[in-house]
Design an enzyme around this catalytic site. Structure first.
Site, PDB file in Angstrom:
ATOM      1  N   MET A  63       0.859  -1.199   0.000  1.00 25.52           N
ATOM      2  CA  MET A  63       0.000   0.000   0.000  1.00 25.52           C
ATOM      3  C   MET A  63       0.887   1.238   0.000  1.00 25.52           C
ATOM      4  O   MET A  63       1.756   1.378   0.862  1.00 25.52           O
ATOM      5  CB  MET A  63      -0.918   0.005   1.219  1.00 25.52           C
ATOM      6  CG  MET A  63      -1.935  -1.129   1.240  1.00 25.52           C
ATOM      7  SD  MET A  63      -2.845  -1.231   2.807  1.00 25.52           S
ATOM      8  CE  MET A  63      -1.630  -2.073   3.845  1.00 25.52           C
ATOM      9  N   VAL A  64       0.671   2.112  -0.958  1.00 22.77           N
ATOM     10  CA  VAL A  64       1.473   3.323  -1.082  1.00 22.77           C
ATOM     11  C   VAL A  64       1.330   4.171   0.179  1.00 22.77           C
ATOM     12  O   VAL A  64       0.211   4.476   0.624  1.00 22.77           O
ATOM     13  CB  VAL A  64       1.056   4.130  -2.324  1.00 22.77           C
ATOM     14  CG1 VAL A  64       1.808   5.457  -2.383  1.00 22.77           C
ATOM     15  CG2 VAL A  64       1.294   3.321  -3.586  1.00 22.77           C
ATOM     16  N   CYS A  79      -2.123  -2.151 -10.016  1.00 22.25           N
ATOM     17  CA  CYS A  79      -2.616  -0.836  -9.575  1.00 22.25           C
ATOM     18  C   CYS A  79      -3.562  -0.254 -10.627  1.00 22.25           C
ATOM     19  O   CYS A  79      -3.162  -0.069 -11.788  1.00 22.25           O
ATOM     20  CB  CYS A  79      -1.455   0.119  -9.329  1.00 22.25           C
ATOM     21  SG  CYS A  79      -1.988   1.770  -8.784  1.00 22.25           S
ATOM     22  N   LYS A  87       1.964  -9.349  -8.771  1.00 22.04           N
ATOM     23  CA  LYS A  87       0.612  -9.122  -8.261  1.00 22.04           C
ATOM     24  C   LYS A  87      -0.221  -8.557  -9.399  1.00 22.04           C
ATOM     25  O   LYS A  87       0.140  -7.539  -9.992  1.00 22.04           O
ATOM     26  CB  LYS A  87       0.630  -8.153  -7.076  1.00 22.04           C
ATOM     27  CG  LYS A  87      -0.714  -7.997  -6.386  1.00 22.04           C
ATOM     28  CD  LYS A  87      -0.578  -7.151  -5.119  1.00 22.04           C
ATOM     29  CE  LYS A  87      -1.900  -7.078  -4.365  1.00 22.04           C
ATOM     30  NZ  LYS A  87      -2.950  -6.377  -5.111  1.00 22.04           N
ATOM     31  N   ALA A 116      -5.538  -5.493   2.433  1.00 25.28           N
ATOM     32  CA  ALA A 116      -5.025  -4.116   2.320  1.00 25.28           C
ATOM     33  C   ALA A 116      -5.876  -3.161   3.152  1.00 25.28           C
ATOM     34  O   ALA A 116      -5.584  -2.905   4.314  1.00 25.28           O
ATOM     35  CB  ALA A 116      -4.998  -3.700   0.850  1.00 25.28           C
TER      36      ALA A 116
END
Length: 517
Positions: A205-206, A287, A326, A411
Site C-alpha cells: 500500500m502506497v 494498480c 501481483k 489491504a
C-alpha cells in the site's frame, strides 16, 4: 512600442462587437427585402424567423467569444436563402404586420475543423433552406407544415469506452523457452517453504505499508509483508527517495519488495538496490489508479503484455532472489488463465491475484471473484495468493478453503484493523472494547519512534484507525488537522479520544437503563 501594443489589444477586443453590429444591420436589410418580396410573411417564414431569432442570439454570443467575423459573402448567401423562402410562400398573405421584421442568418456554422461542407438548397425544397439555418424545422412544399419537434436537437450517441487490453492477445511462450521447468517450479516452492509457508500477508500500500505498520501487523498475526509500491525510476535516481521509501530491519522478514515500472532494465537496476535486503522482488501489475495510467504501469500494462513478459523474464534470469507478481483479472476467465500462465512461463515464482478487474476500483461496490482465483490456482504449478474480500480472519480462512490458495493478502481492512490476522481476537473482527482503536494507535506511535516514519504516513494511519470515532467527535479531528503533525500530538489525540469514548458509552448505557425502567 508599449503604447502601440496596448492600442492594438484594445482594438482586438472591439472587433467582435463591431462585427456583430454589422451582422445586425445587414440582417435587418435582408429581412426588409424579404418582406417586400413576399408582400407579407407566410406562416412558414414566421416559423423560420422565430427559430432563427434564437439561433441568431447564440451566433452573436459565439461571435463575441471566439472573435469570428461574418463576411459579406455570408450576408449575400443569407439574402439568397430568404428570397427562396419568400418565393416558395408567395401565395400566403394572411399573416399580421407584427411579424414584419425578422432576422435570417445565412449559414449554419462555418466549416468545422474536419472540413464539413455546407448544405445546399435543391429543387426549391424549403426544408433544405430551413435546415441550413440550423432551426431544426421541417417543412414540405405541399402544405408548408412545420414539424412538432421544432428546435429540438438530435441526441448524441454515447461513446463506449474502448480498452485495448480487452482485445489484445496474450503472448504465448513456447515450451522450449518457458522458465516453468520442473527444477524452477521446485525452486519456487522451496522459496515459499523457506519463508515459512506464510498464509497471512500485508498487501503493498502506497505510503501505508511502511516498516512501523508492517511490524504492528506482524505483532498481531501477519506472517509476511510487502513494502509500499515504489517507483523504479525514482528509486534509481534519488537517494532521498530510497531512504524514505525502503526501510527494514532484521525482524522484518519475510519481506517482498514491490516496484512499479515499464522498462525491464530500469526495474532490474532498482531491484539490485534491495536484492540483499528482502526475500523477493515483486512487480506491481495490478494498480488501477489514475496515476498508474499516467505513468503507464500497474494494471495499465495489461495493454502491453510483451513488456510485462520481458520484465518478469529479466528479473527471473538476472537476480539472485525470486521474482513475484501481483495482478488483477481480465473480464474473461480464459484470458485471465492465459495471463497467469504467461507469467509463470516468464519466470514468476509466486503470483498474487486480486479478484477484480482494472475497472472495479471500489471494493465496497464490487465483490472480488474468488472463483477465478480458484481457477488460476488450479491451473498453475507455482504458489498462488488470493486478494480481495479479506475483511477479517474468518474471510481469510473461508477464502483459503474455497480457492485452495497458499495464502491471502489484505489491504484496506488492515488499515482499519491491524489485528485482523490475530488468533487471539474474534474472527469476525469486533474490537474487545470500544476504545480499542485508540490503544492500537498508541502501539503504532511507539513503533514510529523506534522506526523513523514520515509524518504524512503517520497522519494517514491516525485517520484510518480513528475514522469511525472522528465521525462522532468531528471537533477533535478539526483541531488535530490544524496542528503541526507530531507523534506527541497524535498521542494526545488518542488519550483524549479514549476519554470521550468512555463517556460516550457510559451515557449510552445510562440511557438504555432509563428506557428499560
Amino acid at each position: 512600442s508599449g503604447r502601440r501594443r496596448l492600442m492594438n489589444r484594445a482594438l482586438a477586443r472591439t472587433r467582435p462587437v463591431a462585427a456583430a453590429a454589422r451582422v445586425v444591420a445587414k440582417a435587418k436589410v435582408i429581412a426588409a427585402a424579404a418582406k417586400k418580396a413576399s408582400k407579407g410573411p407566410s406562416s412558414s417564414v414566421t416559423s423560420v424567423t422565430s427559430v432563427t431569432l434564437a439561433t441568431y442570439s447564440t451566433r452573436v454570443s459565439d461571435l463575441s467569444r471566439s472573435r469570428v467575423t461574418m463576411t459579406a459573402a455570408d450576408a449575400e448567401s443569407g439574402a439568397a436563402t430568404t428570397k427562396n423562402i419568400a418565393n416558395d410562400n408567395n401565395n400566403n398573405k394572411n399573416s399580421s404586420d407584427r411579424h414584419s421584421e425578422g432576422l435570417v442568418i445565412a449559414k449554419r456554422r462555418k466549416l468545422e475543423a474536419n472540413g464539413a461542407e455546407k448544405r445546399k438548397n435543391t429543387n426549391g425544397n424549403i426544408s433544405g433552406n430551413v435546415a441550413d439555418l440550423g432551426g431544426g424545422v421541417s417543412t414540405h412544399n405541399s402544405d408548408h407544415s412545420t414539424a412538432k419537434n421544432k428546435g429540438s436537437q438530435p441526441k448524441k450517441k454515447e461513446k463506449k469506452a474502448h480498452y485495448k487490453y480487452l482485445t489484445a492477445e496474450i503472448p504465448t511462450i513456447p515450451k522450449e523457452k518457458s522458465l516453468a521447468t520442473p527444477e524452477r517450479v521446485e525452486k519456487a516452492w522451496k522459496f515459499f517453504r523457506d519463508m515459512g509457508e506464510p498464509k497471512w500477508h500485508v498487501a503493498p500500500m502506497v505510503d501505508a505499508s511502511e516498516l512501523a505498520f508492517r511490524m504492528l501487523c506482524r505483532k498481531y498475526g501477519a506472517t509476511c509483508a510487502y513494502t509500499p509500491m515504489m517507483h523504479a525510476r525514482l528509486f534509481n535516481e534519488t537517494e532521498k527517495y530510497r531512504k524514505e521509501q525502503f526501510t527494514t530491519c532484521a525482524e522484518d522478514r519475510p519481506l517482498l519488495t514491490q516496484f512499479c515500472a515499464n522498462d525491464p532494465q530500469v526495474l532490474l537496476s532498482a531491484a539490485r538496490h534491495v536484492e540483499a535486503h528482502c526475500d523477493a522482488v515483486d512487480i506491481n501489475l495490478g494498480c488501477p489508479q489514475r496515476i498508474a495510467r499516467r505513468g503507464n504501469y500497474g494494471s495499465f500494462l495489461m495493454e502491453d503484455l510483451e513488456t510485462v513478459r520481458k520484465m518478469v523474464y529479466t528479473l527471473a534470469t538476472e537476480l539472485s532472489i525470486p521474482v513475484t507478481c501481483k495482478i488483477r483479472i481480465f473480464p474473461e476467465r480464459e484470458k485471465t488463465l492465459q495471463y497467469a500462465k504467461m507469467l509463470e512461463d516468464a519466470g514468476c515464482s509466486l503470483l498474487a491475484v486480486h479478484g477484480r478487474t482494472r475497472e472495479q476500483k471500489d471494493c465496497r461496490e464490487v465483490r472480488a471473484d474468488w472463483s477465478i482465483i480458484k481457477d488460476v490456482k488450479d491451473s498453475l504449478k507455482i504458489p498462488v495468493l488470493a486478494n480481495g474480500n479479506i475483511r477479517n480472519l474468518k474471510d481469510a480462512k473461508d477464502c483459503l478453503e474455497y480457492t485452495g490458495c497458499d495464502g491471502v493478502l489484505s489491504a484496506g481492512p488492515l488499515l482499519k484493523n491491524p489485528t485482523l490476522f490475530s488468533d487471539e481476537r474474534p474472527e469476525t473482527g469486533e474490537p474487545p472494547c470500544p476504545e480499542d482503536p485508540c490503544n492500537i494507535l498508541l502501539e503504532y506511535l511507539d513503533l514510529c519512534e523506534t522506526y523513523d516514519t514520515p509524518q504524512r504516513m503517520i497522519r494517514g494511519h491516525v485517520h484510518k484507525l480513528l475514522r469511525s470515532w472522528f465521525e462522532v467527535f468531528p471537533d477533535v479531528r478539526e483541531r488535530m488537522n490544524n496542528e503541526v503533525s507530531t507523534v506527541q500530538l497524535y498521542r494526545d489525540v488518542a488519550h483524549e479520544m479514549k476519554d470521550l469514548i468512555r463517556k460516550h458509552h457510559q451515557h449510552q448505557h445510562e440511557q438504555q437503563e432509563e428506557a428499560t425502567t
